[in-house]
Design an enzyme around this catalytic site. Structure first.
Site, PDB file in Angstrom:
ATOM      1  N   PRO A  57       0.815  -1.219   0.000  1.00 55.89           N
ATOM      2  CA  PRO A  57       0.000   0.000   0.000  1.00 55.89           C
ATOM      3  C   PRO A  57       0.852   1.274   0.000  1.00 55.89           C
ATOM      4  CG  PRO A  57      -0.261  -1.227   2.067  1.00 55.89           C
ATOM      5  CD  PRO A  57       0.640  -2.026   1.198  1.00 55.89           C
ATOM      6  N   GLU A  92       2.255  -7.937   8.701  1.00 54.32           N
ATOM      7  CA  GLU A  92       2.285  -6.486   8.916  1.00 54.32           C
ATOM      8  C   GLU A  92       3.158  -5.791   7.878  1.00 54.32           C
ATOM      9  OE1 GLU A  92       0.046  -7.860  11.243  1.00 54.32           O
ATOM     10  OE2 GLU A  92       0.082  -5.663  11.377  1.00 54.32           O
ATOM     11  N   ARG A 104      -3.903  -7.380 -20.801  1.00 48.57           N
ATOM     12  CA  ARG A 104      -4.870  -6.811 -21.764  1.00 48.57           C
ATOM     13  C   ARG A 104      -4.221  -5.900 -22.790  1.00 48.57           C
ATOM     14  NH1 ARG A 104     -10.038  -6.535 -20.764  1.00 48.57           N
ATOM     15  NH2 ARG A 104     -10.240  -4.486 -21.708  1.00 48.57           N
ATOM     16  N   ASP A 138     -10.803   1.430 -24.313  1.00 45.13           N
ATOM     17  CA  ASP A 138     -11.112   1.247 -22.896  1.00 45.13           C
ATOM     18  C   ASP A 138     -11.189   2.552 -22.119  1.00 45.13           C
ATOM     19  OD1 ASP A 138     -11.433  -1.414 -22.514  1.00 45.13           O
ATOM     20  OD2 ASP A 138      -9.381  -1.811 -21.850  1.00 45.13           O
TER      21      ASP A 138
HETATM   22  N1  ADE Z   1      -0.868  -5.005  -0.165  1.00 41.10           N
HETATM   23  C1  ADE Z   1      -1.739  -4.603   0.787  1.00 41.10           C
HETATM   24  N2  ADE Z   1      -2.482  -3.581   0.350  1.00 41.10           N
HETATM   25  C2  ADE Z   1      -2.075  -3.318  -0.937  1.00 41.10           C
HETATM   26  C3  ADE Z   1      -2.450  -2.366  -1.916  1.00 41.10           C
HETATM   27  N3  ADE Z   1      -3.401  -1.455  -1.698  1.00 41.10           N
HETATM   28  N4  ADE Z   1      -1.818  -2.391  -3.086  1.00 41.10           N
HETATM   29  C4  ADE Z   1      -0.839  -3.280  -3.332  1.00 41.10           C
HETATM   30  N5  ADE Z   1      -0.435  -4.205  -2.440  1.00 41.10           N
HETATM   31  C5  ADE Z   1      -1.046  -4.227  -1.251  1.00 41.10           C
END
Ligand code: ADE
Length: 251
Positions: A88, A115, A153, A168
């Site tokens: 993330p 984590e 794709r 697209d």
């Molecule tokens: N791992 C956990 N959350 C994620 C996300 N939003 N994008 C990519 N990998 C992740």
């Protein structure tokens, strides 16, 4: 295009890889997806892949050794392969990033879990870090599958209709126009007349205007970076875009 995926849960990929466009792309030799279980590269009888964080606190952290061992064993001396950590904290995955990745013959995708992943993986093994959105998944597996799908794709020959990826949503920085199919009237709701007219120029203009209108209503942020013609700008101006301080004033 070859994808090498490093994960503790390879079975999370088996369903999505066995359906539809991705399945056909593999059968036709346009992509290959190689799943590598990080646990197979962990040392000791128990093949431990995680440990408590230095400095305390809850949760577990993925150990660096099995991840380095797995990626190094699979990539060997091959140079220039992007090694992408899904997390993330990465740069946001967009159509443009998918296009950029689609130009490589091979991609390595590392799926984090727990984590987090020991920071040395991020610093000394990964060459890129990608997030698929501002939310936290239980791990990088679903994100890696999203990347595989979106990149595949874009590869020549994957979509039956070569114009499909071109048309697209997002390909031109706009959302796509609405689609309709038979019946012409469903529960009293008709299809827009112009689509039944056979007038191809009028249909093309209507679709473009719908795409512009929809993007303005739902994702006005995209218009700043979209490729727009003078005609597009004139149409958007009639809808009040761009907003000027003048048009913000109450009337
Ligand atoms: N791992 C956990 N959350 C994620 C996300 N939003 N994008 C990519 N990998 C992740």
């Amino acid at each position: 295009m070859r994808f090498d995926v490093f994960t503790l849960f390879p079975e999370m990929f088996t369903g999505p890889l066995q359906e539809s466009i991705i399945k056909r792309a593999q059968e036709r030799g346009l992509i290959s997806v190689h799943l590598h279980n990080i646990r197979d590269y962990a040392a000791g009888r128990h093949r431990i892949t995680d440990d408590a964080p230095y400095g305390g606190g809850g949760g577990m952290v993925m150990k660096p050794e099995p991840i380095f061992a797995a990626v190094e064993a699979v990539l060997g001396d091959e140079k220039g392969v992007p090694v992408i950590l899904l997390s993330p904290q990465g740069r946001l995955f967009t159509h443009q990033v998918a296009k950029e990745l689609s130009r490589h013959p091979r991609l390595a995708l590392i799926c984090g879990r727990y984590e987090g992943v020991d920071e040395r993986v991020r610093e000394h093994l990964a060459t890129d870090e990608i997030s698929i959105g501002d939310y936290v998944l239980s791990g990088g597996e679903l994100a890696a599958m999203v990347v595989i799908d979106a990149v595949t794709r874009l590869l020549p020959g994957v979509l039956g209709d070569p114009g499909a990826a071109f048309e697209d949503s997002h390909a031109w920085g706009l959302l796509e126009y609405p689609h309709y199919t038979r019946p012409a009237v469903f529960r009293g709701w008709g299809v827009p007349e112009v689509l039944l007219s056979g007038n191809h120029a009028a249909i093309a203009r209507w679709r473009r205007e719908q795409a512009l209108r929809r993007t303005l209503e739902r994702r006005p942020d995209l218009l700043e970076r979209a490729v727009l013609t003078e005609e597009d700008r004139a149409f958007l101006a009639r809808l009040g875009w761009p907003k000027t301080p003048e048009s913000d004033k109450p009337t």
